[in-house]
Design a protein around this motif. Structure first.
Motif: not given
Length: 191
Positions: A2, A27, A30, A35, A39
């Protein structure tokens, strides 16, 4: 993986503004707690969960005092926003989820008491259940805020002040530009 695809993902999110269902298909990684947090850190350099929970802890006593004092129209409005949707796990709940643009759902077992642990807690965006099994509403709020950043979403109009406070006062992101309502709360919290 990622980390390596971050620039491509940001370009897609910001430039194309894809539908949530399409983005989740493209995705899927995510939409996991780890994640979302990663992010958020890539975007803001702030550790989402520890920062959020430590700052909420620091403000919790004053927040409770401020909201407890609210009466009248504002008090009723707060209670309406905070009231959980109560439905049995059936087609009605699935329909409610499909009709929800931006929200957190809590599913309780039939006959459960308010203090009982929920069967499921999750997040819905554009009628799509994007995360589930979060365990509690606090984590769901943090993940929803992280998804707002990760997916470059706008806050819903009826929750704009709530998310402004979470972003600008609790996480101290872009906190120099506050609405009058957020500024009043910030003043109350600093006492």
């Amino acid at each position: 993986m990622m980390d390596k695809t971050f620039a491509l993902r940001r370009q897609e999110v910001v430039g194309e503004a894809p539908m949530i269902a399409d983005f989740k298909t493209r995705w899927p990684a995510l939409f996991h707690v780890r994640e979302v947090s990663a992010e958020f850190k890539r975007i803001t350099t702030i550790h989402l969960q520890s920062t959020f929970f430590s700052r909420v802890d620091a403000h919790s006593a004053n927040l409770m005092k401020a909201y407890a004092k609210k009466g009248g129209v504002q008090g009723r409005k707060i209670k309406t926003i905070m009231a959980p949707m109560t439905q049995d796990v059936d087609e009605g709940a699935q329909t409610a989820i499909a009709e929800t643009v931006f929200g957190i759902f809590v599913i309780r077992a039939e006959g459960a008491e308010p203090g009982d642990n929920p069967v499921d807690v999750g997040i819905v965006l554009e009628g799509v259940e994007v995360m589930s099994n979060l365990g509690n509403v606090s984590l769901a709020v943090v993940m929803l805020l992280g998804l707002v950043y990760a997916l470059n979403l706008s806050y819903p109009q009826e929750l704009r002040y709530t998310f402004e406070v979470l972003q600008k006062i609790i996480l101290e992101l872009d906190g120099h530009k506050l609405s009058n309502k957020a500024q009043v709360l910030k003043t109350l919290l600093s006492r």
